[in-house]
Design a protein around this motif. Structure first.
Motif, mmCIF file in Angstrom:
data_model
loop_
_atom_site.group_PDB
_atom_site.id
_atom_site.type_symbol
_atom_site.label_atom_id
_atom_site.label_comp_id
_atom_site.label_asym_id
_atom_site.label_seq_id
_atom_site.Cartn_x
_atom_site.Cartn_y
_atom_site.Cartn_z
ATOM 1 N N ALA A 11 -50.173 13.376 -7.737
ATOM 2 C CA ALA A 11 -49.466 12.562 -6.729
ATOM 3 C C ALA A 11 -50.392 12.082 -5.604
ATOM 4 O O ALA A 11 -49.954 11.926 -4.470
ATOM 5 N N GLY A 12 -51.666 11.882 -5.932
ATOM 6 C CA GLY A 12 -52.608 11.357 -4.946
ATOM 7 C C GLY A 12 -52.965 12.311 -3.834
ATOM 8 O O GLY A 12 -53.589 11.917 -2.842
ATOM 9 N N LEU A 38 -51.592 5.492 -12.798
ATOM 10 C CA LEU A 38 -51.349 5.381 -11.360
ATOM 11 C C LEU A 38 -52.581 4.899 -10.606
ATOM 12 O O LEU A 38 -52.474 4.293 -9.545
ATOM 13 N N TYR A 40 -55.264 6.401 -8.953
ATOM 14 C CA TYR A 40 -55.707 6.927 -7.657
ATOM 15 C C TYR A 40 -57.233 6.894 -7.570
ATOM 16 O O TYR A 40 -57.930 7.303 -8.498
ATOM 17 N N THR A 187 -41.977 8.951 -13.494
ATOM 18 C CA THR A 187 -43.247 9.208 -14.170
ATOM 19 C C THR A 187 -42.995 9.979 -15.458
ATOM 20 O O THR A 187 -43.798 9.933 -16.391
ATOM 21 N N ASN A 219 -49.511 0.745 -11.977
ATOM 22 C CA ASN A 219 -50.453 1.141 -10.947
ATOM 23 C C ASN A 219 -49.718 1.464 -9.646
ATOM 24 O O ASN A 219 -48.756 0.775 -9.283
ATOM 25 N N HIS A 220 -50.146 2.512 -8.958
ATOM 26 C CA HIS A 220 -49.430 2.990 -7.773
ATOM 27 C C HIS A 220 -49.288 1.907 -6.705
ATOM 28 O O HIS A 220 -48.212 1.727 -6.117
ATOM 29 N N GLU A 221 -50.340 1.168 -6.451
ATOM 30 C CA GLU A 221 -50.298 0.130 -5.416
ATOM 31 C C GLU A 221 -49.299 -0.963 -5.779
ATOM 32 O O GLU A 221 -48.544 -1.450 -4.924
ATOM 33 N N ILE A 224 -45.685 0.361 -5.234
ATOM 34 C CA ILE A 224 -45.267 0.393 -3.824
ATOM 35 C C ILE A 224 -44.731 -0.973 -3.397
ATOM 36 O O ILE A 224 -43.751 -1.063 -2.639
ATOM 37 N N PHE A 245 -42.217 10.489 -4.627
ATOM 38 C CA PHE A 245 -41.453 9.243 -4.645
ATOM 39 C C PHE A 245 -40.388 9.238 -3.560
ATOM 40 O O PHE A 245 -40.162 8.219 -2.894
ATOM 41 N N GLU A 248 -42.222 8.630 -0.288
ATOM 42 C CA GLU A 248 -42.610 7.222 -0.157
ATOM 43 C C GLU A 248 -41.400 6.349 0.143
ATOM 44 O O GLU A 248 -41.480 5.411 0.953
#
Length: 329
Positions: A11-12, A38, A40, A187, A219-221, A224, A245, A248
């Motif tokens: 989770a980064g 994801l 990171y 996920t 991808n995570h970015e 978001i 999640f 966020e």
């Protein structure tokens, strides 16, 4: 103090914690062997197991403190731990859930729990018995994980999930929006309880006009950017606690639904604004939020404030440094 994080990025968190430590003047970096969609990258050396083992001497000479994650260390068989102990390196193990979630124990307080991602009980126990002669302190994200490891370590520290709020500008749900967006980002569908989400969504479609967005393998970015348009965040309903999640979602000013085990509810701050929902109550709770746009906005505002006070990496890093100060060699 030079701090090593490794070797599995969950989770980064290795990158976020390292970034916060760097801002406090420490040298900190994560060595990551677990690569996913994801993507990171922040404060990470993305490598593989042979790459870490090849640099073992360099790593062990460079760093003063070893913050391990997910039951991993520099060697897959944990054979580096005696050497680190011998060289008087401070160590702490950060457990995240699936690595230590004993199957039968998880079901004692949770009839919904999914433990299919966890190793067999014997394997979890064996690994913990290899770790704890050398590492006396553990970190967990909440009290759902705490119970699984409390009898193995001399001390278990609870450290909330960290988030860098600089990347999360709140976008509160609009009161005027006619077609709200409900968003779910699994996920792992089995772990999150996605089947229950989709059952509720299909039932709600009969009476409500909304968009349902499911975010997967992105991808995570990029993910978001999709979260920003949501009016309701639907997270996880089997585990008994909330994850990144949810954090966020709250950081973005969204109302969040997740399942908090009743026996754990008092362990969280009393102002936790998550709409506590299990598979049996999910439909009714989403329906209530659809009926009350003013509540969606109110919960979004409360969620942002909650994350600022509890999960901001600037808050979490102070607690982490206090843990580091308590570690013995």
């Amino acid at each position: 103090m030079k701090i090593f994080h490794g070797t599995i990025e969950i989770a980064g968190q290795m990158g976020i914690l390292s970034s916060a430590l760097k801002k406090k003047g420490y040298y900190s970096i994560g060595y990551n062997t677990f690569h996913s969609y994801l993507g990171y990258e922040d404060c990470l050396v993305n490598t593989d197991q042979p790459g870490i083992e090849e640099k073992f001497e360099e790593i062990i000479d460079t760093f003063d403190l070893f913050h391990f994650h997910y039951g991993s260390s520099l060697f897959t068989d944990l054979s580096d731990l005696p050497e680190l102990k011998k060289r008087k390196k401070k160590m702490v193990m950060h457990h995240w859930g699936n690595d230590v979630r004993f199957h039968e124990q998880a079901r004692i307080h949770n009839p919904y729990v999914y433990t299919g991602d966890s190793p067999p009980n014997e394997e979890i126990h064996e690994k913990l018995m290899k770790i704890t002669p050398y590492i006396k302190d553990a970190i967990v994200q909440d009290y759902e994980v705490y119970d699984y490891v409390k009898d193995y370590y001399e001390k278990v520290h609870v450290l909330p999930i960290a988030i860098d709020l600089n990347f999360f500008q709140p976008s509160y749900p609009s009161l005027e929006k006619k077609r709200p967006v409900l968003l779910h980002a699994p996920t792992n569908r089995e772990f999150k309880g996605t089947i229950h989400v989709e059952e509720a969504i299909e039932k709600l479609k009969k009476d409500y006009d909304f968009d349902y967005v499911i975010v997967e393998k992105m991808n995570h970015e990029e993910a978001i950017n999709l979260y920003k348009d949501a009016d309701i965040i639907i997270d996880q309903f089997l585990c008994g606690s909330y994850g990144l999640f949810s954090v966020e979602g709250m950081a973005l000013g969204k109302p969040v639904l997740a399942y908090i085990r009743p026996d754990l509810a008092a362990k969280f701050p009393s102002n936790l604004p998550i709409v506590n929902s299990n598979p049996d109550t999910l439909y009714d709770n989403v329906k209530f939020l659809l009926d009350h746009p003013e509540l969606r906005q109110e919960l979004g505002i409360k969620g942002r404030k909650y994350v600022e006070n509890v999960h901001s990496h600037e808050v979490v890093v102070e607690k982490l440094l206090d843990i580091y100060c308590q570690l013995e060699v």
